[in-house]
Design an enzyme around this catalytic site. Structure first.
Site, PDB file in Angstrom:
ATOM      1  N   GLU A   1       0.710  -1.156   0.049  1.00  0.00           N
ATOM      2  CA  GLU A   1      -0.154  -0.011   0.268  1.00  0.00           C
ATOM      3  C   GLU A   1       0.951   1.157   0.166  1.00  0.00           C
ATOM      4  O   GLU A   1       2.073   1.271   0.676  1.00  0.00           O
ATOM      5  CB  GLU A   1      -0.919   0.195   1.465  1.00  0.00           C
ATOM      6  CG  GLU A   1      -2.352  -0.649   1.192  1.00  0.00           C
ATOM      7  CD  GLU A   1      -3.224   0.046   0.357  1.00  0.00           C
ATOM      8  OE1 GLU A   1      -2.642   1.178  -0.389  1.00  0.00           O
ATOM      9  OE2 GLU A   1      -4.602   0.061   0.561  1.00  0.00           O
ATOM     10  N   ASP A   2       0.452   2.341  -0.398  1.00  0.00           N
ATOM     11  CA  ASP A   2       1.100   3.607  -0.550  1.00  0.00           C
ATOM     12  C   ASP A   2       0.843   4.398   0.903  1.00  0.00           C
ATOM     13  O   ASP A   2       1.748   4.716   1.545  1.00  0.00           O
ATOM     14  CB  ASP A   2       0.705   4.557  -1.632  1.00  0.00           C
ATOM     15  CG  ASP A   2      -0.895   4.634  -1.738  1.00  0.00           C
ATOM     16  OD1 ASP A   2      -1.541   3.771  -1.394  1.00  0.00           O
ATOM     17  OD2 ASP A   2      -1.328   5.630  -2.114  1.00  0.00           O
TER      18      ASP A   2
ATOM     19  N   ASP B   1      -4.404   4.969   6.335  1.00  0.00           N
ATOM     20  CA  ASP B   1      -4.771   6.142   7.034  1.00  0.00           C
ATOM     21  C   ASP B   1      -5.906   5.505   8.034  1.00  0.00           C
ATOM     22  O   ASP B   1      -5.181   5.168   9.307  1.00  0.00           O
ATOM     23  CB  ASP B   1      -5.711   6.845   5.824  1.00  0.00           C
ATOM     24  CG  ASP B   1      -5.978   8.311   6.405  1.00  0.00           C
ATOM     25  OD1 ASP B   1      -6.075   8.502   7.508  1.00  0.00           O
ATOM     26  OD2 ASP B   1      -6.119   9.042   5.539  1.00  0.00           O
TER      27      ASP B   1
HETATM   28  C1  PRP Z   1      -5.739   5.476  -0.659  1.00  0.00           C
HETATM   29  C2  PRP Z   1      -4.461   4.316  -0.408  1.00  0.00           C
HETATM   30  C3  PRP Z   1      -5.383   3.343   0.466  1.00  0.00           C
HETATM   31  C4  PRP Z   1      -6.380   3.866   1.089  1.00  0.00           C
HETATM   32  C5  PRP Z   1      -6.207   4.142   2.555  1.00  0.00           C
HETATM   33  O1  PRP Z   1      -6.284   5.284  -1.482  1.00  0.00           O
HETATM   34  O2  PRP Z   1      -4.270   3.962  -1.461  1.00  0.00           O
HETATM   35  O3  PRP Z   1      -5.967   2.416  -0.405  1.00  0.00           O
HETATM   36  O4  PRP Z   1      -6.338   5.546   0.309  1.00  0.00           O
HETATM   37  O5  PRP Z   1      -7.136   4.917   3.232  1.00  0.00           O
HETATM   38  P1  PRP Z   1      -7.901   4.428   4.484  1.00  0.00           P
HETATM   39  O6  PRP Z   1      -6.641   3.682   5.459  1.00  0.00           O
HETATM   40  O7  PRP Z   1      -8.417   5.410   5.276  1.00  0.00           O
HETATM   41  O8  PRP Z   1      -8.835   2.981   4.163  1.00  0.00           O
HETATM   42  P2  PRP Z   1      -7.154   6.299  -2.383  1.00  0.00           P
HETATM   43  O9  PRP Z   1      -8.637   6.334  -1.984  1.00  0.00           O
HETATM   44  O10 PRP Z   1      -6.585   7.861  -2.237  1.00  0.00           O
HETATM   45  O11 PRP Z   1      -7.119   6.029  -3.877  1.00  0.00           O
HETATM   46  P3  PRP Z   1      -5.845   5.885  -4.869  1.00  0.00           P
HETATM   47  O12 PRP Z   1      -5.102   4.896  -4.353  1.00  0.00           O
HETATM   48  O13 PRP Z   1      -6.517   5.594  -6.138  1.00  0.00           O
HETATM   49  O14 PRP Z   1      -5.296   7.352  -4.794  1.00  0.00           O
END
Ligand code: PRP
Length: 242
Positions: A163-164, A167
């Site tokens: 994962e990037d 959160d």
């Molecule tokens: C980001 C990231 C995770 C998620 C984490 O994706 O890649 O999948 O948010 O958030 P959380 O811990 O609150 O669930 P994002 O929704 O920004 O989509 P993207 O990867 O397409 O930019």
């Protein structure tokens, strides 16, 4: 006597940096012209102050001042800091998964830069799978929907979810449950960024790049309304923008 500041072997190029004002660099220009005449095989370029700042800003070294990336307040992690951390994570992963059957699973799109760099520094054979998700309801916390599932079976294989950013942990929680149902031999998590302060679901993360403060960050795959993913560094978005 003339000694350029840098030699870039990959480009076979000498760089002379100058912070002098334009009208004061005539003498340097004259020397460079002379070198080119005497040694046409030598490639040399003069970078002036503004070119220099643009290059620094592009790769995430402050000050952003002269050639500011619009909307970015400050650089949190430079391109070099990210690369160093990614290389050390890849080393640990390569050691831990020696002689195992490793599959990296990335969730689009934020993970693209990270997974691409990470896999290039992993020294054991790996397979790579991608998933895509969307959120429905008014809030991310409500429901995750898988819009692209794995192409290959992970049953009996060692899966590392990449994962990037983690959160709230809601997305990861959902995805890990989904992956567990496919009976992997093992399932671990590697996240470049851990915004622990916002966590709602406590999920153990096995490999963490950096713990980050509660700020809106972009770059190196992370976006704001689809933009900024292509920045080679991670920066903090100016709160006025969102
Ligand atoms: C980001 C990231 C995770 C998620 C984490 O994706 O890649 O999948 O948010 O958030 P959380 O811990 O609150 O669930 P994002 O929704 O920004 O989509 P993207 O990867 O397409 O930019």
């Amino acid at each position: 006597m003339f000694t350029p500041d840098f030699y870039l072997p990959e480009l076979d190029l000498y760089i002379e940096l100058t912070t002098l004002r334009q009208k004061l660099i005539t003498e340097k220009n004259r020397k460079i012209r002379k070198i080119r005449e005497l040694h046409p095989e030598i490639h040399i370029k003069l970078l002036n102050k503004s070119d220099y700042y643009k290059l620094l800003a592009k790769y995430g070294y402050g000050p952003l001042g002269g050639s500011k990336v619009e909307g970015i307040n400050k650089v949190l992690f430079s391109h070099t800091q990210i690369q160093r951390r990614v290389i050390s994570l890849a080393k640990r992963i390569s050691q831990d998964y020696q002689d195992r059957n490793l599959v990296l699973v990335g969730v689009l799109k934020g993970v693209i830069c990270f997974i691409s760099d990470l896999m290039q520094h992993i020294s054991i054979p790996v397979n790579v799978e991608f998933m895509a998700i969307s959120y429905y309801g008014t809030d991310k916390e409500q429901a995750v929907k898988i819009t692209k599932d794995l192409d290959a079976s992970i049953a009996g294989r060692d899966v590392l979810m990449v994962e990037d950013i983690v959160d709230t942990g809601m997305t990861l929680n959902y995805l890990l449950n989904h992956l567990y149902a496919h009976n992997p031999a093992s399932l671990k998590v590697c996240a470049l960024l851990d915004k622990r302060i916002r966590r709602l679901v406590d999920i153990p993360i096995d490999y963490i790049g950096f713990e980050i403060p509660d700020e809106f960050i972009v770059g190196y795959g992370l976006d704001y309304h689809g933009e900024y993913r292509n920045l080679p560094f991670i920066g903090v978005l100016n709160p006025e923008i969102f």
